[in-house]
Design an enzyme around this catalytic site. Structure first.
Site, PDB file in Angstrom:
ATOM      1  N   ASP A  70      -8.201 -27.104 -11.825  1.00 56.73           N
ATOM      2  CA  ASP A  70      -6.784 -26.735 -11.952  1.00 56.73           C
ATOM      3  C   ASP A  70      -6.240 -27.261 -13.289  1.00 56.73           C
ATOM      4  O   ASP A  70      -6.400 -28.447 -13.606  1.00 56.73           O
ATOM      5  CB  ASP A  70      -6.020 -27.377 -10.767  1.00 56.73           C
ATOM      6  CG  ASP A  70      -4.603 -26.886 -10.644  1.00 56.73           C
ATOM      7  OD1 ASP A  70      -4.322 -25.752 -11.071  1.00 56.73           O
ATOM      8  OD2 ASP A  70      -3.763 -27.646 -10.105  1.00 56.73           O
ATOM      9  N   ASN A 117      -1.273 -21.409  -5.340  1.00 61.93           N
ATOM     10  CA  ASN A 117      -1.552 -22.847  -5.523  1.00 61.93           C
ATOM     11  C   ASN A 117      -0.575 -23.740  -4.767  1.00 61.93           C
ATOM     12  O   ASN A 117       0.651 -23.609  -4.927  1.00 61.93           O
ATOM     13  CB  ASN A 117      -1.431 -23.198  -7.005  1.00 61.93           C
ATOM     14  CG  ASN A 117      -2.603 -22.706  -7.812  1.00 61.93           C
ATOM     15  OD1 ASN A 117      -3.398 -21.902  -7.343  1.00 61.93           O
ATOM     16  ND2 ASN A 117      -2.715 -23.185  -9.033  1.00 61.93           N
TER      17      ASN A 117
END
Ligand code: G3H
Ligand code: 13P
Ligand code: ZN
Length: 320
Positions: free
Chosen positions: A82, A263
């Site tokens: 990420d 996310n």
């Protein structure tokens, strides 16, 4: 069971019109909670690791914990970096066997963003890894750049549909994180809570019209900051005044329009915190970590079950 490739999860999600939850992990309890929830709900899963998570837990610990989760469960699990901020960090993760990485050069000017992202794509694709890029800035809705006079603003913080097409074509990224009023953390909106969903639709359409097909978009900052959990944190001595997230209804629209990866980190943190604070307040004599981390882990699991079932609609799709 080995890791499942992010590319395969995306292909099935696009076909099945559901969203994949990409949940951030930093420790054992989070990994266990997320994996158990997805296992029970038969949901495909992306576990994602930030640079900060690698610094906190050590990459080897995280890798081994995920290996344990993969071997103890039978759902498909992909592992994603990420917000990789350099080529070197992306390369490290690719070399470690991540099934996808994000290169986030969105703070750079357009051409530089393309150049860095393209370099990561070239290396990643040679090593069987997918790449997520980002275009636009995750500044939230305080800089609302909604449609004006029938067209979308350029040069602002939000992702412009035509620039998204140019970026994807020139960089070769496999998925694109977009900015439509979303932002990270627990304080996303000061006034009305909303995303620019019209812009999202226009981005998706522009990509389709440009011949890029049903191109997968990624929604960062997708925590909803559940008010019952915030109230619980505050009740048990926390201080999260005015915490606000994205309404679940907006996430559902984003899913239907084509945000294939969603996310979530902040909501996990709040659930874990609520669980820990409750035990600390109600049982101040408690000092066995299992007695507060256990209930906190259960809160995270409950939250993830809700997300995959009711918001992302990926529950039941693990074995499609
Ligand atoms: O986008 C940010 C994620 O929530 C990860 O946060 O950098 O504090 O690990 P972090
Ligand atoms: P939240 O802060 O809304 O959970 O977003 C997490 C995220 O986008 C991780 O990349
Ligand atoms: Zn993010």
């Amino acid at each position: 069971m080995p890791l499942t490739h992010t590319r395969d999860l995306f292909a099935k999600a696009l076909k099945g019109k559901y969203a994949l939850g990409a949940f951030n992990v930093n420790n054992m309890e989070l990994i266990q909670a997320i994996v158990e929830a997805c296992e029970e709900e038969k949901a495909p899963l992306i576990l994602q690791i930030s640079k900060g998570a690698r610094q906190y837990a050590n990459p080897v610990y995280l890798k081994k914990l995920i290996e344990a989760a993969v071997s103890l469960s039978n759902i498909p699990i992909a592992v994603h970096l990420d917000h990789g901020d350099t080529f070197d960090l992306c390369k490290q993760c690719i070399d470690e066997g991540f099934t996808s990485v994000m290169i986030d050069a969105s703070h750079e000017p357009f051409e530089k963003n393309v150049e860095i992202s393209k370099k990561v794509v070239e290396y990643a694709h040679k090593h069987n890894c997918s790449v997520e890029g980002e275009l636009g800035h995750l500044v939230g809705a305080q800089f609302d750049e909604g449609e004006e006079g029938g067209s979308f603003s350029t040069g602002g913080h939000y992702t412009h549909p035509e620039e998204a097409v140019k970026f994807v074509k020139e960089s070769g990224v496999d998925s694109l994180a977009i900015a439509i009023g979303n932002s990270h953390g627990a304080y996303k909106f000061k006034g009305e809570q909303h995303l620019d969903l019209e812009r999202l639709k226009a981005i998706k359409k522009a990509l389709m019209d440009a011949g890029l097909g049903d191109y997968p978009l990624v929604l960062h900052g997708a925590s909803s900051v559940p008010q019952d959990l915030v109230a619980e944190v505050n009740k048990y001595g926390g201080k999260m005044p005015d915490a606000q997230g994205v309404p679940e209804a907006d996430i559902e629209v984003a899913r239907r329009v084509g945000c294939t990866k969603v996310n979530i980190d902040t909501d996990l943190r709040i659930a874990l915190t609520a669980g820990i604070r409750k035990v600390f307040t109600e049982s101040p004599k408690e000092f066995d970590p299992r007695k507060y981390l256990g209930p906190a882990r259960a809160r995270v699991k409950e939250l993830v079950r809700h997300k995959v079932k009711n918001v992302l609609c990926c529950a039941g799709h693990a074995f499609d």
